[in-house]
Motif scaffolding. Structure first.
Motif, PDB file in Angstrom:
ATOM      1  N   SER A  57       0.809  -1.222   0.000  1.00  0.00           N
ATOM      2  CA  SER A  57       0.000   0.000   0.000  1.00  0.00           C
ATOM      3  C   SER A  57       0.840   1.268   0.000  1.00  0.00           C
ATOM      4  N   GLY A  58       2.133   1.126   0.197  1.00  0.00           N
ATOM      5  CA  GLY A  58       2.966   2.312   0.323  1.00  0.00           C
ATOM      6  C   GLY A  58       2.899   2.944   1.699  1.00  0.00           C
ATOM      7  N   GLY A  59       2.579   2.133   2.718  1.00  0.00           N
ATOM      8  CA  GLY A  59       2.552   2.642   4.093  1.00  0.00           C
ATOM      9  C   GLY A  59       1.232   3.277   4.473  1.00  0.00           C
ATOM     10  N   ALA A  77       7.535  -8.298  16.831  1.00  0.00           N
ATOM     11  CA  ALA A  77       7.940  -8.858  15.534  1.00  0.00           C
ATOM     12  C   ALA A  77       8.135  -7.760  14.499  1.00  0.00           C
ATOM     13  N   TRP A  78       7.392  -6.671  14.632  1.00  0.00           N
ATOM     14  CA  TRP A  78       7.511  -5.547  13.713  1.00  0.00           C
ATOM     15  C   TRP A  78       8.710  -4.645  14.002  1.00  0.00           C
ATOM     16  N   THR A  79       9.174  -4.651  15.223  1.00  0.00           N
ATOM     17  CA  THR A  79      10.123  -3.610  15.634  1.00  0.00           C
ATOM     18  C   THR A  79      11.474  -4.103  16.113  1.00  0.00           C
ATOM     19  N   VAL A  80      11.581  -5.354  16.510  1.00  0.00           N
ATOM     20  CA  VAL A  80      12.832  -5.860  17.080  1.00  0.00           C
ATOM     21  C   VAL A  80      13.476  -6.846  16.110  1.00  0.00           C
ATOM     22  N   PRO A  81      14.692  -6.559  15.616  1.00  0.00           N
ATOM     23  CA  PRO A  81      15.351  -7.474  14.668  1.00  0.00           C
ATOM     24  C   PRO A  81      15.513  -8.870  15.255  1.00  0.00           C
ATOM     25  N   GLY A  82      15.335  -9.866  14.398  1.00  0.00           N
ATOM     26  CA  GLY A  82      15.486 -11.243  14.832  1.00  0.00           C
ATOM     27  C   GLY A  82      16.865 -11.786  14.479  1.00  0.00           C
ATOM     28  N   PRO A  83      17.075 -13.046  14.751  1.00  0.00           N
ATOM     29  CA  PRO A  83      16.099 -13.954  15.349  1.00  0.00           C
ATOM     30  C   PRO A  83      16.055 -13.836  16.872  1.00  0.00           C
ATOM     31  N   TRP A  84      14.881 -14.116  17.411  1.00  0.00           N
ATOM     32  CA  TRP A  84      14.727 -14.182  18.860  1.00  0.00           C
ATOM     33  C   TRP A  84      13.664 -15.228  19.215  1.00  0.00           C
ATOM     34  N   ARG A  85      13.596 -15.532  20.474  1.00  0.00           N
ATOM     35  CA  ARG A  85      12.707 -16.591  20.968  1.00  0.00           C
ATOM     36  C   ARG A  85      11.612 -15.942  21.810  1.00  0.00           C
ATOM     37  N   TYR A 144       7.401 -19.585  20.606  1.00  0.00           N
ATOM     38  CA  TYR A 144       8.127 -19.608  19.337  1.00  0.00           C
ATOM     39  C   TYR A 144       9.610 -19.849  19.611  1.00  0.00           C
ATOM     40  N   ARG A 145      10.184 -20.810  18.932  1.00  0.00           N
ATOM     41  CA  ARG A 145      11.620 -21.046  19.059  1.00  0.00           C
ATOM     42  C   ARG A 145      12.427 -20.077  18.208  1.00  0.00           C
ATOM     43  N   TYR A 146      11.788 -19.602  17.106  1.00  0.00           N
ATOM     44  CA  TYR A 146      12.554 -18.809  16.149  1.00  0.00           C
ATOM     45  C   TYR A 146      11.627 -17.773  15.514  1.00  0.00           C
ATOM     46  N   VAL A 147      11.881 -16.497  15.797  1.00  0.00           N
ATOM     47  CA  VAL A 147      11.084 -15.404  15.232  1.00  0.00           C
ATOM     48  C   VAL A 147      12.021 -14.506  14.430  1.00  0.00           C
ATOM     49  N   ASN A 148      11.839 -14.490  13.122  1.00  0.00           N
ATOM     50  CA  ASN A 148      12.715 -13.707  12.264  1.00  0.00           C
ATOM     51  C   ASN A 148      11.992 -13.397  10.947  1.00  0.00           C
ATOM     52  N   PRO A 149      10.841 -12.675  11.011  1.00  0.00           N
ATOM     53  CA  PRO A 149      10.050 -12.443   9.801  1.00  0.00           C
ATOM     54  C   PRO A 149      10.837 -11.668   8.752  1.00  0.00           C
ATOM     55  N   TRP A 150      10.718 -12.085   7.502  1.00  0.00           N
ATOM     56  CA  TRP A 150      11.422 -11.408   6.425  1.00  0.00           C
ATOM     57  C   TRP A 150      10.572 -10.308   5.806  1.00  0.00           C
ATOM     58  N   ALA A 151       9.365 -10.160   6.272  1.00  0.00           N
ATOM     59  CA  ALA A 151       8.498  -9.054   5.841  1.00  0.00           C
ATOM     60  C   ALA A 151       8.339  -8.095   7.015  1.00  0.00           C
ATOM     61  N   MET A 152       8.760  -6.854   6.827  1.00  0.00           N
ATOM     62  CA  MET A 152       8.682  -5.848   7.882  1.00  0.00           C
ATOM     63  C   MET A 152       7.900  -4.634   7.371  1.00  0.00           C
ATOM     64  N   PRO A 153       7.112  -3.990   8.229  1.00  0.00           N
ATOM     65  CA  PRO A 153       6.279  -2.885   7.768  1.00  0.00           C
ATOM     66  C   PRO A 153       7.096  -1.728   7.198  1.00  0.00           C
ATOM     67  N   LEU A 154       6.499  -1.025   6.248  1.00  0.00           N
ATOM     68  CA  LEU A 154       7.119   0.169   5.693  1.00  0.00           C
ATOM     69  C   LEU A 154       7.061   1.323   6.693  1.00  0.00           C
ATOM     70  N   GLN A 155       5.948   1.440   7.407  1.00  0.00           N
ATOM     71  CA  GLN A 155       5.803   2.503   8.401  1.00  0.00           C
ATOM     72  C   GLN A 155       6.638   2.169   9.638  1.00  0.00           C
ATOM     73  N   LYS A 156       7.288   3.171  10.193  1.00  0.00           N
ATOM     74  CA  LYS A 156       8.133   2.982  11.361  1.00  0.00           C
ATOM     75  C   LYS A 156       7.643   3.836  12.526  1.00  0.00           C
ATOM     76  N   PRO A 157       7.700   3.313  13.757  1.00  0.00           N
ATOM     77  CA  PRO A 157       8.249   1.992  14.095  1.00  0.00           C
ATOM     78  C   PRO A 157       7.353   0.832  13.652  1.00  0.00           C
ATOM     79  N   HIS A 158       6.058   1.120  13.425  1.00  0.00           N
ATOM     80  CA  HIS A 158       5.130   0.099  12.926  1.00  0.00           C
ATOM     81  C   HIS A 158       3.855   0.814  12.491  1.00  0.00           C
ATOM     82  N   PRO A 159       2.967   0.140  11.780  1.00  0.00           N
ATOM     83  CA  PRO A 159       1.712   0.774  11.385  1.00  0.00           C
ATOM     84  C   PRO A 159       0.944   1.284  12.605  1.00  0.00           C
TER      85      PRO A 159
END
Length: 418
Positions: free
Chosen positions: A119-121, A159-167, A175-190
């Motif tokens: 959507s472009g944020g 998940a939107w704001t803290v770089p992974g991986p983390w538990r 969750y044993r492994y949280v490291n989403p490769w899709a992150m929001p365009l809006q910062k810090p999050h929508p």
């Protein structure tokens, strides 16, 4: 001031026998469903939202209900993803995702992040708990609904704001492994907005997190009490709330003549039964509407007048007449010239930083909605914006955005930060 558009997206099929009849919620078989009609309706509602953007609405609100004909938007993110691609400017206001139903909120975080990028944020993410209908339909334990809601929120924001991986090892989520490769365009999050209908627990939680609260189409007195309580809860949290923290929704239909406007506005009450549209409730099983364990009394103490307003829920249709709703400004109808003074009264009474106009609902046709949207764009929206400026009603996007505690600070007992 932020101005948005909303419709419940009701089922409309005369062959089903549901339109204009008092039915009982959760006692309607889907054998009455016609996918060909559904296909037509989904595309109709999408077309109307595209046009709403064209005429000048700032935001397009969508919601989600399940196993019911009064709202066919059962997968709100699908519609929102489509709008993310085919619209250009309007905010995509999801009011909202039912957090307690998501067994895998990491998937939700990824979906919304993708949507925000496409959507472009423009995504506004709303969180809701759902009604008893949703808990029953998706076999979700109502007694842990509030706890799952809060933990899922904390998890998604992290998940939107803290770089992974983390538990993450929480009370409900693991969750044993949280490291989403899709992150929001809006910062810090929508932006996160919280829609509600006067639950003190929800209002307080929204205020504590600095999240704007959206009052869903109710009595003006109840809305005022809710907004006043938000201010009180914000003060307890150490800040002064402003108009940017509260938004309202009201049913408004605009048409070419007074007679036509009234004729069409009566269709709010002429569609399939909707427990959230006064006068069109049909029958609602009390144990469904207030599912045992869903809302503990201590957490669901509503505003003083709310209990009275909610009393009798589940009674016969037409509990509040169309005429009484018009008098109470629950429904506003008329030409642009006559609706504007009533909209002014709502704005002066509540002083919201945003308002959603609920239209095109019940038994209203596509043509009914398109005529109204055209008049909104040419006459009502410009005048309403001037009112907002005159009253200094700043919207959520006109002031710096502040959120509450970070997810690291809000981790539930037992959760790990690594």
């Amino acid at each position: 001031m932020f101005i948005g558009h909303f419709t419940e997206e009701p089922w409309q099929d005369q062959k089903s026998g549901l339109v204009g009849q008092a039915t009982i919620d959760m006692e309607i078989s889907n054998r009455l469903y016609d996918p060909a009609v559904g296909a037509e309706l989904y595309n109709r509602y999408l077309d109307e939202k595209v046009y709403a953007e064209e005429v000048g609405f700032d935001g397009l609100m969508m919601n989600e209900h399940h196993s019911t004909p009064f709202c066919i938007g059962g997968v709100v993110n699908t519609e929102a993803h489509i709008l993310a691609r085919i619209t250009k400017k309007a905010k995509i206001c999801i009011m909202g995702n039912l957090l307690p139903l998501w067994d895998d909120p990491l998937w939700l975080a990824e979906q919304l992040a993708m949507m925000d990028m496409i959507s472009g944020g423009r995504v506004v993410s709303g969180w809701v708990r759902g009604t008893g209908r949703e808990s029953i339909s998706h076999n979700s334990n109502p007694t842990i609904n509030w706890g799952r809601y809060q933990e899922a929120h904390d998890f998604v924001v992290k998940a939107w704001t803290v770089p992974g991986p983390w538990r993450w090892e929480g009370k409900y989520l693991h969750y044993r492994y949280v490291n989403p490769w899709a992150m929001p365009l809006q910062k810090p999050h929508p932006p996160i907005w919280i829609p509600g209908a006067a639950s003190r627990a929800t209002v307080k939680w929204a205020a504590e997190n600095h999240f704007p609260y959206v009052m869903i189409a109710g009595d003006l007195t109840l809305a005022k009490l809710s907004f006043d309580y938000y201010k009180e809860a914000a003060a307890e949290s150490g800040y002064q709330s402003g108009t940017e923290h509260v938004l309202d929704m009201v049913k408004v239909h605009v048409d070419e003549t007074e007679e036509l406007a009234e004729e069409v506005a009566r269709k709010f009450l002429g569609g399939v039964s909707n427990p959230f549209v006064e006068g069109n409730e049909g029958g609602v099983r009390p144990w469904v509407q207030g599912l045992p364990g869903l809302n503990p009394r201590s957490a669901n103490a509503r505003m003083p007048v709310a209990a009275t307003l909610a009393a009798g829920r589940g009674g016969a249709a037409q509990r509040i007449s169309f005429e009484d709703q018009v008098k109470q400004l629950r429904i506003i109808h008329g030409t642009p010239k006559t609706v504007l003074p009533k909209i002014r009264t709502v704005l002066e009474t509540l002083r919201p930083g945003g308002i959603f106009f609920w239209d095109g609902d019940g038994a209203m046709s596509h043509n009914d909605q398109m005529r109204s949207l055209h008049l909104f764009g040419t006459e009502v929206i410009p005048a309403a914006r001037e009112m907002g400026k005159e009253m200094a009603l700043k919207g959520p996007f006109e002031t710096p955005r502040v959120t509450g505690l970070t997810p690291i600070d809000r981790l539930p007992a037992g959760a790990t930060k690594t």
